[in-house]
Design a protein around this motif. Structure first.
Motif, PDB file in Angstrom:
ATOM      1  N   TRP A  61       0.828  -1.200   0.000  1.00 26.58           N
ATOM      2  CA  TRP A  61       0.000   0.000   0.000  1.00 26.58           C
ATOM      3  C   TRP A  61       0.866   1.255   0.000  1.00 26.58           C
ATOM      4  CZ3 TRP A  61      -5.229   0.582  -0.392  1.00 26.58           C
ATOM      5  CH2 TRP A  61      -6.030  -0.561  -0.226  1.00 26.58           C
ATOM      6  N   PRO A  62       0.523   2.256  -0.821  1.00 21.20           N
ATOM      7  CA  PRO A  62       1.209   3.550  -0.696  1.00 21.20           C
ATOM      8  C   PRO A  62       0.990   4.099   0.715  1.00 21.20           C
ATOM      9  CG  PRO A  62      -0.096   3.465  -2.712  1.00 21.20           C
ATOM     10  CD  PRO A  62      -0.462   2.250  -1.912  1.00 21.20           C
ATOM     11  N   ASP A  63       2.047   4.585   1.348  1.00 17.44           N
ATOM     12  CA  ASP A  63       1.948   5.001   2.747  1.00 17.44           C
ATOM     13  C   ASP A  63       0.886   6.078   2.973  1.00 17.44           C
ATOM     14  OD1 ASP A  63       3.904   3.214   3.435  1.00 17.44           O
ATOM     15  OD2 ASP A  63       5.535   4.676   3.326  1.00 17.44           O
ATOM     16  N   THR A  64       0.786   7.049   2.058  1.00 16.69           N
ATOM     17  CA  THR A  64      -0.199   8.121   2.240  1.00 16.69           C
ATOM     18  C   THR A  64      -1.624   7.571   2.182  1.00 16.69           C
ATOM     19  OG1 THR A  64      -0.012   8.596  -0.135  1.00 16.69           O
ATOM     20  CG2 THR A  64       1.277   9.966   1.384  1.00 16.69           C
ATOM     21  N   VAL A  65      -1.881   6.665   1.243  1.00 15.43           N
ATOM     22  CA  VAL A  65      -3.219   6.080   1.133  1.00 15.43           C
ATOM     23  C   VAL A  65      -3.516   5.215   2.360  1.00 15.43           C
ATOM     24  CG1 VAL A  65      -4.712   4.564  -0.214  1.00 15.43           C
ATOM     25  CG2 VAL A  65      -3.158   6.137  -1.381  1.00 15.43           C
ATOM     26  N   LYS A  66      -2.504   4.506   2.850  1.00 15.51           N
ATOM     27  CA  LYS A  66      -2.689   3.670   4.037  1.00 15.51           C
ATOM     28  C   LYS A  66      -3.044   4.532   5.257  1.00 15.51           C
ATOM     29  CE  LYS A  66      -2.641  -0.401   6.006  1.00 15.51           C
ATOM     30  NZ  LYS A  66      -1.418  -1.233   5.988  1.00 15.51           N
ATOM     31  N   GLU A  67      -2.434   5.706   5.371  1.00 17.57           N
ATOM     32  CA  GLU A  67      -2.772   6.621   6.459  1.00 17.57           C
ATOM     33  C   GLU A  67      -4.229   7.057   6.370  1.00 17.57           C
ATOM     34  OE1 GLU A  67      -0.031   9.825   6.279  1.00 17.57           O
ATOM     35  OE2 GLU A  67       1.633   8.698   7.155  1.00 17.57           O
ATOM     36  N   TRP A  68      -4.689   7.346   5.160  1.00 25.03           N
ATOM     37  CA  TRP A  68      -6.083   7.729   4.964  1.00 25.03           C
ATOM     38  C   TRP A  68      -7.016   6.566   5.326  1.00 25.03           C
ATOM     39  CZ3 TRP A  68      -8.510  11.742   1.512  1.00 25.03           C
ATOM     40  CH2 TRP A  68      -7.746  12.912   1.486  1.00 25.03           C
ATOM     41  N   GLN A  69      -6.618   5.373   4.914  1.00 16.55           N
ATOM     42  CA  GLN A  69      -7.426   4.193   5.209  1.00 16.55           C
ATOM     43  C   GLN A  69      -7.518   3.976   6.722  1.00 16.55           C
ATOM     44  OE1 GLN A  69      -5.743   0.220   4.392  1.00 16.55           O
ATOM     45  NE2 GLN A  69      -7.563  -0.187   3.131  1.00 16.55           N
ATOM     46  N   ASN A  70      -6.413   4.133   7.424  1.00 19.53           N
ATOM     47  CA  ASN A  70      -6.414   3.959   8.875  1.00 19.53           C
ATOM     48  C   ASN A  70      -7.236   5.045   9.560  1.00 19.53           C
ATOM     49  OD1 ASN A  70      -4.784   1.691   8.662  1.00 19.53           O
ATOM     50  ND2 ASN A  70      -2.880   2.837   8.961  1.00 19.53           N
ATOM     51  N   PHE A  71      -7.153   6.261   9.054  1.00 19.42           N
ATOM     52  CA  PHE A  71      -7.913   7.375   9.621  1.00 19.42           C
ATOM     53  C   PHE A  71      -9.419   7.131   9.467  1.00 19.42           C
ATOM     54  CE2 PHE A  71      -9.865  11.580   9.632  1.00 19.42           C
ATOM     55  CZ  PHE A  71      -9.216  12.216  10.682  1.00 19.42           C
ATOM     56  N   ARG A  72      -9.789   6.585   8.302  1.00 18.92           N
ATOM     57  CA  ARG A  72     -11.207   6.285   8.038  1.00 18.92           C
ATOM     58  C   ARG A  72     -11.699   5.182   8.954  1.00 18.92           C
ATOM     59  NH1 ARG A  72     -13.677   2.732   4.834  1.00 18.92           N
ATOM     60  NH2 ARG A  72     -11.710   1.959   4.001  1.00 18.92           N
ATOM     61  N   ASN A  73     -10.838   4.211   9.242  1.00 17.50           N
ATOM     62  CA  ASN A  73     -11.131   3.150  10.215  1.00 17.50           C
ATOM     63  C   ASN A  73     -12.420   2.392   9.888  1.00 17.50           C
ATOM     64  OD1 ASN A  73     -10.564   1.599  12.511  1.00 17.50           O
ATOM     65  ND2 ASN A  73     -11.765   2.951  13.838  1.00 17.50           N
ATOM     66  N   GLY A  74     -12.622   2.112   8.587  1.00 16.55           N
ATOM     67  CA  GLY A  74     -13.783   1.336   8.174  1.00 16.55           C
ATOM     68  C   GLY A  74     -15.071   2.120   8.058  1.00 16.55           C
ATOM     69  N   ASN A  75     -15.019   3.429   8.344  1.00 13.71           N
ATOM     70  CA  ASN A  75     -16.227   4.253   8.294  1.00 13.71           C
ATOM     71  C   ASN A  75     -16.271   5.076   7.011  1.00 13.71           C
ATOM     72  OD1 ASN A  75     -17.056   3.502  10.980  1.00 13.71           O
ATOM     73  ND2 ASN A  75     -15.440   4.851  11.739  1.00 13.71           N
ATOM     74  N   THR A  76     -17.411   5.676   6.758  1.00 12.92           N
ATOM     75  CA  THR A  76     -17.546   6.656   5.684  1.00 12.92           C
ATOM     76  C   THR A  76     -17.422   8.039   6.308  1.00 12.92           C
ATOM     77  OG1 THR A  76     -18.994   5.236   4.363  1.00 12.92           O
ATOM     78  CG2 THR A  76     -19.078   7.594   3.904  1.00 12.92           C
TER      79      THR A  76
END
Length: 343
Positions: free
Chosen positions: A152-167
């Motif tokens: 995973w690109p690190d920046t996208v992974k940070e966004w994914q973690n921030f979202r934490n499965g939510n919208t």
């Protein structure tokens, strides 16, 4: 027969005792009662004045504590608006007035913004592409920093973690046109070089990454490379049912009770010698105070200060000895958004 000296002395003492047994006269009694009433009146007046003083002082302290609690929460957010934001088109503040009280929303950048890597057309539901190894016009679109080696690109992974499965809400803005809008960021789509869905893993990186939305229909055109996408921390302050509330990223907190109104005025000024404008409404790119600037549109870095006034409700059922004035119930303070100095 001659009366002895002893007899005459006893007779004299008896006459004095008879005089004493007569008591006070009516005038003496009235005078004494009048003087007592005066002394008692002065004492009661002093007592009630002291009671009023201490009662008002106690209520003033209670009200002042409530007002200061409000400012201690609002102040830091106002000063930090626009933090971690790299351009002036970001909607760092929104201000409106409803039912005589202000509602203000403060936004700060939450993570490093992503660059749009494929054009988006107005009235379409185009994907939000944030990685495309074939789009060489922007280095941010072709480089994949994967320090942990999970694909995973690190920046996208940070966004994914921030979202934490939510919208959650994100904001997109084209810095070349100063047009932007909010959208619901739902998830991530990863594709290989042939456009097929794939799952990133160690040694296997995606060629394209899209942010997925709830079939969002775009209001504007957005050009690749000049458009940024933001995740942000959002705080809204407003008075609901006489309670000052904080809504942080959708979660509601009751801060202070018995608040009558929140009054916020944005002071806009293009430079230190220019005219100041007092605004009560700020939308994405519009204000209600009709400012005249050398630039075409309002941007948040033109906010010189935010003047805030909070008014508490007068105390109820506290007797007649502790009436507070309007000045006792109101507290004002000016806050300077320090991040405007970065632009």
């Amino acid at each position: 027969m001659k009366k002895s000296t002893l007899y005459r002395l006893i007779l004299h003492n008896c006459k004095d005792k008879s005089s004493l047994e007569k008591g006070f006269s009516l005038i003496e009694a009235i005078s004494t009662l009048l003087m007592g009433s005066i002394i008692l009146g002065v004492a009661l007046s002093g007592f009630f004045q002291i009671k009023e003083f201490f009662g008002k002082d106690k209520l003033s302290v209670d009200v002042n504590q409530r007002l200061r609690t409000a400012f201690q929460t609002i102040g830091p957010d106002l000063q930090q608006m626009g933090e971690n934001v790299s351009n002036i088109e970001f909607p760092a503040v929104a201000l409106s007035t409803n039912n005589g009280t202000s509602e203000i929303t403060i936004r700060r950048g939450g993570l490093e913004p992503l660059t749009l890597c494929a054009d988006i057309s107005a009235n379409s539901t185009d994907s939000v592409t944030v990685l495309d190894k074939n789009f060489t016009a922007s280095p941010a679109c072709i480089s994949v920093n994967d320090d942990d080696g999970d694909g995973w690109p690190d920046t996208v992974k940070e966004w994914q973690n921030f979202r934490n499965g939510n919208t959650i809400r994100a904001y997109i803005v084209d810095t070349s046109t100063n047009k932007g809008e909010f959208f619901e960021y739902k998830g991530e789509e990863t594709l290989d070089s042939g456009g097929a869905t794939m799952t990133p893993s160690g040694g296997t990186e995606p060629d394209v990454v899209n942010l997925t939305t709830n079939s969002h229909t775009w209001a504007n055109d957005y050009s690749a490379a000049t458009t940024a996408i933001y995740l942000f921390d959002e705080s809204t302050y407003k008075v609901t049912n006489n309670t000052l509330q904080l809504i942080r990223n959708g979660e509601v907190f009751d801060l202070v009770e018995d608040i009558e109104k929140l009054d916020v005025t944005a002071i806009l000024q293009e430079n230190p010698t220019a005219t100041e404008y007092e605004c009560k409404t700020i939308n994405l790119t519009e204000v209600d105070c009709d400012p005249t600037f050398s630039i075409d549109d309002y941007t948040w870095n033109l906010i010189k200060s935010l003047d805030v006034e909070v008014t508490a409700l007068p105390p109820q059922d506290k007797g007649n000895f502790a009436k507070l004035t309007e000045d006792d119930l109101t507290l004002s303070q000016q806050f300077l958004p320090r991040n405007r100095l970065n632009f």
